[in-house]
Design an enzyme around this catalytic site. Structure first.
Site, PDB file in Angstrom:
ATOM      1  N   SER A  92       5.815   0.323   1.956  1.00  0.00           N
ATOM      2  CA  SER A  92       5.043   0.933   0.840  1.00  0.00           C
ATOM      3  C   SER A  92       3.594   1.318   1.234  1.00  0.00           C
ATOM      4  O   SER A  92       2.873   0.800   2.045  1.00  0.00           O
ATOM      5  CB  SER A  92       4.971  -0.568   0.112  1.00  0.00           C
ATOM      6  N   GLU A 143       1.164   0.670  -0.423  1.00  0.00           N
ATOM      7  CA  GLU A 143       0.388  -0.810  -0.713  1.00  0.00           C
ATOM      8  C   GLU A 143      -0.231  -1.263   0.672  1.00  0.00           C
ATOM      9  O   GLU A 143      -1.321  -1.669   0.484  1.00  0.00           O
ATOM     10  CB  GLU A 143       1.007  -2.007  -1.477  1.00  0.00           C
ATOM     11  N   TYR A 166       1.796  -9.049  -1.898  1.00  0.00           N
ATOM     12  CA  TYR A 166       2.807  -8.039  -1.689  1.00  0.00           C
ATOM     13  C   TYR A 166       2.524  -6.906  -0.349  1.00  0.00           C
ATOM     14  O   TYR A 166       3.171  -6.936   0.232  1.00  0.00           O
ATOM     15  CB  TYR A 166       2.754  -7.359  -2.946  1.00  0.00           C
TER      16      TYR A 166
END
Ligand code: NAP
Ligand code: F7E
Length: 343
Positions: free
Chosen positions: A131, A133, A154
């Site tokens: 990701s 992120e 996460y």
């Protein structure tokens, strides 16, 4: 020979598009689902054929990423040619509430699956849903050489999964690739992610069944693409000559406020009349800006996004308006992605 794919997270947004794509390509698709007290398969209902029917190509199995022995059994029995590991606790805000669970599912879950692949001794190709992120605080544009700096439990859990996937490639010669995907959305997006929250609210406010929409930080910048296109990129990664890591993104830079404006404009509403601030939607550490550079995916895989955030907002609003009018779910998108070869 019919190819056999195993998808974790098949009931999620991406899993449902990927299952559709692989079935259209003639694959036999095997998916992991969680036991729940109510049906959790609504996104793939339209693909399901009774397994007693000889035309069935989609098969579902109960299991969970926290249950390693089950994963070993499934890998040994199914013996897939390709494994697409999409399952995760995927909500960034929720990962601050449930950090330990997120680490267990989104991080350790990946090593359980990789070990299941290794222990079952199968020859398979492995896709890890990494990701953007993971870039967190590192400013854009971000590509495969950009340093990671996660800003949430996460993001940190995904970073572990990224590196352990790379380690299994190097340690055991596994064909294992990371897709580092920037935000991708669709009418099937979970209702608590900001895009879907906005498009659903626009439709409901227009229909007179909702008055206000409570949001957090409107200044965050994201690179929003269309999920149906991104699953094609996942498949291409596993068809490549070599395993590698690839960014998938549109390259567009859009604030939450911009997305809001496009979505509300589309139904003739002024967002300023309806949007209210609620601090519960702020994160302890925010990711200010994610904008991807997907030029490697374009040159190596021939993959390129065609739907930008504005088009995406209109696709999602239209689907939410129609779902409200027909009391149905917008699972079958009305967008014709003519540029993709799904034969
Ligand atoms: P999603 O809609 O939240 O789907 C997540 C899937 O994982 C669901 O099928 C869910 O099952 C399953 N799952 C959750 N916990 C599980 C567990 N303990 N055991 C087994 N299955 C479990 O996510 P998505 O948007 O499709 O994203 C797919 C993957 O890509 C995720 O790993 C996500 O973190 C990653 N990713 C997404 C984006 C994006 O913008 N969408 C960007 C980069 C990376 P239930 O249906 O039962 O809940
Ligand atoms: O937030 C802001 C919020 O939750 C986007 C996941 O798929 O993409 C996704 O993670 C932005 C953030 O997605 C609300 O603060 C404002 O800046 O839709 P989101 P995300 O956190 O970017 C990455 C790439 C993944 O991998 C993840 O799995 O919107 N925001 N107000 C809000 N966000 C939410 N959810 N709700 C609000 O009310």
């Amino acid at each position: 020979m019919t190819k056999r794919a195993f998808i974790t997270g098949i009931t999620g947004q991406d899993g449902s598009y990927l299952a559709e794509l692989l079935l259209a390509k003639g694959y036999e698709v095997h998916g992991l689902i969680r036991r729940a007290s109510t049906f959790n398969t609504s996104r793939i209902e339209h693909l399901y054929v009774d397994p007693h029917n000889p035309s069935a190509h989609l098969f579902l199995y109960y299991g969970d990423l926290t249950d390693g022995s089950r994963l070993v059994t499934l890998m040994s029995e199914i013996r897939p040619d390709e494994v697409y590991h999409l399952a995760a606790q995927s909500h960034v805000r929720v990962s601050f509430d449930e950090p330990e669970y997120t680490a267990d599912v989104t991080g350790t879950g990946t090593i359980r699956l990789l070990e299941a692949v290794r222990m079952s001794g199968i020859e398979t190709r492995f896709y890890q849903a990494s990701s953007s992120e993971q870039y967190g605080a590192t400013p854009p544009p971000q590509n495969e050489t950009t340093p990671f700096y996660p800003r949430s439990p996460y993001g940190a859990a995904k970073l572990y999964s990224f590196w352990i996937t790379k380690n299994y490639r190097e340690a055991y010669g596994l064909f294992a690739s990371n897709g580092i995907l920037f935000n991708h959305e669709s009418p099937r997006r979970g209702e608590t992610f900001v895009t879907r929250k906005i498009t659903r609210a626009a439709a409901r406010i227009k229909a007179g069944v909702q008055d206000d929409l409570y949001l957090g930080n409107l200044d965050a910048i994201r690179d929003w693409g269309y999920a149906a296109e991104y699953v094609e990129g996942m498949w291409r990664m596993l068809q490549a000559d070599e395993p590698d890591d690839f960014v998938l993104a549109t390259g567009g830079s859009v604030t939450v406020r911009d997305f809001l404006q496009t979505a509300f404009d589309h139904v003739g509403l002024r967002w300023e009349d309806h949007v209210k601030f609620d601090q519960r939607y702020l994160r302890p550490t925010e990711v200010d800006a994610l904008v991807g550079d997907a030029s490697k995916a374009k040159s190596v895989l021939g993959w390129e996004a065609t739907v930008d955030a504005q088009q995406l907002a209109r696709i999602m609003v239209d689907a939410d308006v129609e779902a409200l009018e027909h009391d149905g779910r917008p699972w079958i998108d009305k967008v014709n992605l003519a540029s993709w070869d799904t034969a």
